[in-house]
Design a protein around this motif. Structure first.
Motif, PDB file in Angstrom:
ATOM      1  N   GLU A   1       0.799  -1.220   0.000  1.00 21.79           N
ATOM      2  CA  GLU A   1       0.000   0.000   0.000  1.00 21.79           C
ATOM      3  C   GLU A   1       0.840   1.282   0.000  1.00 21.79           C
ATOM      4  O   GLU A   1       0.383   2.322  -0.439  1.00 21.79           O
ATOM      5  CB  GLU A   1      -0.934   0.013   1.220  1.00 21.79           C
TER       6      GLU A   1
ATOM      7  N   TRP B   1       1.311   1.256  -6.553  1.00 24.88           N
ATOM      8  CA  TRP B   1       0.271   0.317  -6.154  1.00 24.88           C
ATOM      9  C   TRP B   1      -1.121   0.751  -6.648  1.00 24.88           C
ATOM     10  O   TRP B   1      -1.887  -0.061  -7.144  1.00 24.88           O
ATOM     11  CB  TRP B   1       0.271   0.138  -4.644  1.00 24.88           C
ATOM     12  N   SER B   2      -1.433   2.036  -6.498  1.00 25.42           N
ATOM     13  CA  SER B   2      -2.754   2.498  -6.932  1.00 25.42           C
ATOM     14  C   SER B   2      -2.932   2.295  -8.435  1.00 25.42           C
ATOM     15  O   SER B   2      -4.019   1.922  -8.904  1.00 25.42           O
ATOM     16  CB  SER B   2      -2.963   3.968  -6.551  1.00 25.42           C
ATOM     17  N   GLU B   3      -1.868   2.507  -9.196  1.00 29.17           N
ATOM     18  CA  GLU B   3      -1.951   2.273 -10.645  1.00 29.17           C
ATOM     19  C   GLU B   3      -2.118   0.788 -10.942  1.00 29.17           C
ATOM     20  O   GLU B   3      -2.865   0.411 -11.843  1.00 29.17           O
ATOM     21  CB  GLU B   3      -0.695   2.818 -11.329  1.00 29.17           C
ATOM     22  N   TRP B   4      -1.427  -0.054 -10.165  1.00 34.12           N
ATOM     23  CA  TRP B   4      -1.570  -1.502 -10.351  1.00 34.12           C
ATOM     24  C   TRP B   4      -3.018  -1.907 -10.105  1.00 34.12           C
ATOM     25  O   TRP B   4      -3.582  -2.707 -10.868  1.00 34.12           O
ATOM     26  CB  TRP B   4      -0.641  -2.238  -9.387  1.00 34.12           C
ATOM     27  N   VAL B   5      -3.611  -1.377  -9.042  1.00 37.24           N
ATOM     28  CA  VAL B   5      -4.992  -1.725  -8.710  1.00 37.24           C
ATOM     29  C   VAL B   5      -5.931  -1.326  -9.846  1.00 37.24           C
ATOM     30  O   VAL B   5      -6.846  -2.089 -10.220  1.00 37.24           O
ATOM     31  CB  VAL B   5      -5.422  -1.071  -7.384  1.00 37.24           C
ATOM     32  N   GLU B   6      -5.724  -0.157 -10.428  1.00 42.18           N
ATOM     33  CA  GLU B   6      -6.572   0.282 -11.529  1.00 42.18           C
ATOM     34  C   GLU B   6      -6.484  -0.664 -12.720  1.00 42.18           C
ATOM     35  O   GLU B   6      -7.476  -0.919 -13.403  1.00 42.18           O
ATOM     36  CB  GLU B   6      -6.169   1.697 -11.967  1.00 42.18           C
TER      37      GLU B   6
END
Length: 334
Positions: A316, A321-326
């Motif tokens: 996190e 990480w946020s781009e991976w989640v998207e």
């Protein structure tokens, strides 16, 4: 039940002093989970093989006490004697003991005493054994003895094994192979005459062989001696693809984006990279690895993240990480 479920159940049943019997085929780690649980709880662990005892060994040896002018049973020295001690008395392979020896254990298991001996209050009893269908040297357990236990049957589960492998630092090429070929974790055929076959225990031997420095010329025969020739061929062929992988250091430095086409190579690469980042705990390496995962096929990007999470890596805090989640979160939901 999976090993993790049995472990959670044992935590409570050991505290309640309820005798437990864990059934399962050979080599799946029945004794290991009991030993590890005892160590984690700070308890002594005594592994007692009833198959090595005579019927009189548990009850003790009778002798004449001249003061009381009575016969007294001398308690066996191998059983716990300190009344303040706490531990687990593990009766492994109890159903390989002859019926007369099993009968001598009835009172110890149910009443926590036998002859002049009494099991200290802080001790719990756990037993384990192979099933009759496993064609081991076992005796049918008499109903009066069986009724003295809470029974669990242990099954092999790859995710449980991988969690153990991550914690123990098992060679990532081995975890990669079994992720790629999950049926190879346990291939036991009770009708087969083969001496070597794959089980969680025998794969742990392979891990130790890989670390032993054994020359390559001798490695095949050693691995075959642990898991059988067919699995040795498949595993070592799988491992050879590691020689064709991109350079790991370059990937973790953000300098390499090449992706192998062979699914076996991708599986090995994912495991090796996850192990490297988990060992280093470097934020820059994690960031570079998550960005490298954008080049991977979706299922391998997910495999990578699950490997990282299984090895205890926190994702996190990474900017990527946020781009991976998207990009890939939808695959996690499948």
């Amino acid at each position: 039940m999976k090993a993790s479920e049995i472990t959670r159940s044992l935590e409570h049943l050991i505290e309640a002093r309820l005798p437990v019997f864990v059934w399962g085929p050979p080599g799946i780690g029945k004794s290991s989970i009991v030993r590890q649980l005892a160590e984690a709880k700070g308890l002594e662990f005594l592994d007692l093989r009833l198959s090595l005892l005579d019927p009189t060994d548990l009850k003790g040896v009778p002798f004449f006490d001249p003061e009381s002018r009575q016969g007294i049973w001398a308690a066996p020295s191998f059983l716990p004697g300190d009344p303040d001690s706490r531990g687990v008395l593990f009766l492994d392979e109890i159903n390989t003991a002859p019926p007369a020896v099993q009968a001598s254990a009835y009172q110890l298991i149910l009443d926590r005493r036998v002859g002049e001996y009494e099991l200290p209050e802080g001790w719990s009893i756990v037993a384990a054994g192979n099933r009759e269908s496993d064609r081991g040297v076992v005796y049918r357990m008499p109903p009066p003895l069986a009724n003295r236990f809470v029974h669990f049957e242990m099954e092999v589960d790859l995710e449980d094994w991988k969690a153990w492998a991550y914690a123990e630092g098992v060679d990532p090429r081995l975890t990669a192979y079994l992720s790629h070929s999950p049926d190879s974790l346990f291939l036991f055929d009770a009708a087969s005459q083969q001496k070597s076959f794959p089980t969680p225990r025998s794969w742990s031997y392979v891990d130790r062989l890989l670390r032993s420095g054994l020359p390559d010329a001798l490695l095949f025969d050693a691995v075959a001696g642990a898991v059988g020739r067919d699995e040795a061929v498949a595993f070592l062929s799988f491992v050879r693809v590691a020689d064709e992988l991109p350079e790991l250091g370059a990937i973790l430095a953000g300098e390499e984006s090449a992706v192998p086409e062979d699914p076996r190579a991708l599986t090995v690469l994912v495991s090796l990279l996850a192990a490297r980042v988990a060992a280093s705990q470097e934020e820059s390496a994690l960031e570079a690895l998550l960005r490298y995962s954008f080049y991977l096929p979706g299922e391998f990007a997910v495999m990578l993240v699950r490997e990282l999470q299984g090895r205890g890596v926190r994702l996190e805090g990474s900017a990527a990480w946020s781009e991976w989640v998207e990009r890939f979160a939808w695959l996690l939901e499948e």
